[in-house]
Scaffold this motif. Structure first.
Motif, PDB file in Angstrom:
ATOM      1  N   VAL A  28       0.839  -1.209   0.000  1.00 58.10           N
ATOM      2  CA  VAL A  28       0.000   0.000   0.000  1.00 58.10           C
ATOM      3  C   VAL A  28       0.870   1.255   0.000  1.00 58.10           C
ATOM      4  CG1 VAL A  28      -1.612   1.324   1.451  1.00 58.10           C
ATOM      5  CG2 VAL A  28      -1.996  -1.122   1.062  1.00 58.10           C
ATOM      6  N   LYS A  29       1.894   1.274   0.843  1.00 56.80           N
ATOM      7  CA  LYS A  29       2.762   2.454   0.931  1.00 56.80           C
ATOM      8  C   LYS A  29       3.617   2.620  -0.323  1.00 56.80           C
ATOM      9  CE  LYS A  29       2.901   2.371   5.937  1.00 56.80           C
ATOM     10  NZ  LYS A  29       3.663   1.948   7.120  1.00 56.80           N
ATOM     11  N   PHE A  30       4.044   1.515  -0.915  1.00 55.75           N
ATOM     12  CA  PHE A  30       4.887   1.594  -2.108  1.00 55.75           C
ATOM     13  C   PHE A  30       4.118   2.110  -3.322  1.00 55.75           C
ATOM     14  CE2 PHE A  30       6.884  -0.500  -5.861  1.00 55.75           C
ATOM     15  CZ  PHE A  30       8.113   0.147  -5.821  1.00 55.75           C
ATOM     16  N   ILE A  35      -1.800   3.026  -3.087  1.00 53.23           N
ATOM     17  CA  ILE A  35      -3.164   2.528  -3.299  1.00 53.23           C
ATOM     18  C   ILE A  35      -3.958   2.636  -2.002  1.00 53.23           C
ATOM     19  CG2 ILE A  35      -4.472   0.360  -3.645  1.00 53.23           C
ATOM     20  CD1 ILE A  35      -3.518   1.625  -6.248  1.00 53.23           C
ATOM     21  N   ASP A  36      -5.192   3.051  -2.090  1.00 51.49           N
ATOM     22  CA  ASP A  36      -6.100   3.078  -0.946  1.00 51.49           C
ATOM     23  C   ASP A  36      -6.652   1.659  -0.768  1.00 51.49           C
ATOM     24  OD1 ASP A  36      -8.497   3.154   0.611  1.00 51.49           O
ATOM     25  OD2 ASP A  36      -8.805   5.249   0.092  1.00 51.49           O
ATOM     26  N   PRO A  37      -6.362   0.995   0.346  1.00 54.33           N
ATOM     27  CA  PRO A  37      -6.802  -0.391   0.510  1.00 54.33           C
ATOM     28  C   PRO A  37      -8.323  -0.563   0.497  1.00 54.33           C
ATOM     29  CG  PRO A  37      -5.815   0.424   2.538  1.00 54.33           C
ATOM     30  CD  PRO A  37      -5.596   1.467   1.489  1.00 54.33           C
ATOM     31  N   GLU A  38      -9.054   0.448   0.948  1.00 55.95           N
ATOM     32  CA  GLU A  38     -10.517   0.326   0.925  1.00 55.95           C
ATOM     33  C   GLU A  38     -11.055   0.417  -0.500  1.00 55.95           C
ATOM     34  OE1 GLU A  38     -12.647  -0.843   3.202  1.00 55.95           O
ATOM     35  OE2 GLU A  38     -10.735  -1.229   4.190  1.00 55.95           O
ATOM     36  N   LYS A  39     -10.440   1.242  -1.314  1.00 55.70           N
ATOM     37  CA  LYS A  39     -10.843   1.306  -2.728  1.00 55.70           C
ATOM     38  C   LYS A  39     -10.478   0.005  -3.434  1.00 55.70           C
ATOM     39  CE  LYS A  39     -10.748   6.307  -3.157  1.00 55.70           C
ATOM     40  NZ  LYS A  39     -10.078   7.481  -3.731  1.00 55.70           N
ATOM     41  N   LEU A  40      -9.333  -0.577  -3.084  1.00 57.99           N
ATOM     42  CA  LEU A  40      -8.949  -1.879  -3.645  1.00 57.99           C
ATOM     43  C   LEU A  40      -9.974  -2.936  -3.252  1.00 57.99           C
ATOM     44  CD1 LEU A  40      -7.094  -3.897  -5.055  1.00 57.99           C
ATOM     45  CD2 LEU A  40      -5.682  -3.926  -2.975  1.00 57.99           C
ATOM     46  N   ARG A  41     -10.381  -2.914  -2.020  1.00 56.51           N
ATOM     47  CA  ARG A  41     -11.393  -3.881  -1.559  1.00 56.51           C
ATOM     48  C   ARG A  41     -12.689  -3.722  -2.356  1.00 56.51           C
ATOM     49  NH1 ARG A  41     -13.341  -5.717   4.385  1.00 56.51           N
ATOM     50  NH2 ARG A  41     -15.382  -6.397   3.722  1.00 56.51           N
ATOM     51  N   LYS A  42     -13.086  -2.511  -2.618  1.00 52.86           N
ATOM     52  CA  LYS A  42     -14.308  -2.274  -3.404  1.00 52.86           C
ATOM     53  C   LYS A  42     -14.173  -2.847  -4.816  1.00 52.86           C
ATOM     54  CE  LYS A  42     -15.970   1.820  -0.912  1.00 52.86           C
ATOM     55  NZ  LYS A  42     -16.599   1.047   0.104  1.00 52.86           N
ATOM     56  N   GLU A  43     -12.980  -2.769  -5.381  1.00 54.40           N
ATOM     57  CA  GLU A  43     -12.748  -3.362  -6.704  1.00 54.40           C
ATOM     58  C   GLU A  43     -12.837  -4.891  -6.616  1.00 54.40           C
ATOM     59  OE1 GLU A  43     -12.456  -1.652  -9.699  1.00 54.40           O
ATOM     60  OE2 GLU A  43     -13.070  -0.036  -8.347  1.00 54.40           O
ATOM     61  N   LEU A  44     -12.320  -5.461  -5.554  1.00 54.30           N
ATOM     62  CA  LEU A  44     -12.410  -6.914  -5.364  1.00 54.30           C
ATOM     63  C   LEU A  44     -13.870  -7.338  -5.210  1.00 54.30           C
ATOM     64  CD1 LEU A  44      -9.419  -7.508  -2.924  1.00 54.30           C
ATOM     65  CD2 LEU A  44      -9.565  -8.229  -5.321  1.00 54.30           C
ATOM     66  N   GLU A  45     -14.663  -6.515  -4.551  1.00 55.67           N
ATOM     67  CA  GLU A  45     -16.083  -6.831  -4.373  1.00 55.67           C
ATOM     68  C   GLU A  45     -16.817  -6.926  -5.709  1.00 55.67           C
ATOM     69  OE1 GLU A  45     -17.523  -3.794  -1.713  1.00 55.67           O
ATOM     70  OE2 GLU A  45     -16.734  -4.827   0.055  1.00 55.67           O
TER      71      GLU A  45
END
Length: 149
Positions: A55-57, A60-70
């Motif tokens: 995430v730091k590298f 990426i916003d992890p919550e937005k990534l999760r929404k994409e996975l959903e």
């Protein structure tokens, strides 16, 4: 068609060494995210301290990534999304160097070394080849799901 998730109550996520788009950690993070969405993450946590390195590298916003996975996106689609949405645009050389560093990362302070050594001695006391964080995660996954180290 939604991507099937890995049931992390039955088997571990992919090794942190597995790469997607050159990134280590990412496939494991995606497995944990999909399993969390499905309620089958077991003892594994999405956006844990290991995931935070990715995430730091990338920024990426992890919550937005999760929404994409959903949305049921596959690994390739998620990689495209990351490439488009990373606030820190990295070159292939930077990604390769970062991934190589992550593969060799070891505990660097006394508290981390003590934690690492305790963890190692509980899981695989006879294994002298466990030196990096990825080594200890791989052996932990193996032992957790019935292997004898």
């Amino acid at each position: 068609m939604p991507i099937a998730f890995t049931d992390l109550t039955q088997r571990p996520p992919r090794s942190p060494r597995v790469r997607l788009g050159g990134y280590v950690i990412l496939p494991r993070m995606l497995d944990k995210g999909r399993a969390t969405i499905a309620g089958k993450n077991g003892e594994f946590h999405f956006n844990c301290p290991l995931d935070q390195h990715f995430v730091k590298f990338t920024g990426i916003d992890p919550e937005k990534l999760r929404k994409e996975l959903e949305k049921g996106k596959g690994d390739g689609e998620i990689l495209e999304w990351i490439t488009e949405n990373a606030t820190l645009k990295r070159t292939p050389v930077e990604i390769a160097a970062w991934s190589a560093y992550q593969e060799q990362r070891v505990p660097t302070d006394l508290e981390s070394r003590n934690f690492f050594n305790k963890y190692h001695s509980e899981m695989a006391p006879k294994r002298g080849d466990i030196a990096t964080w990825f080594d200890v995660l791989d052996v932990d996954d193996f032992v957790t799901f019935g292997g004898i180290a």
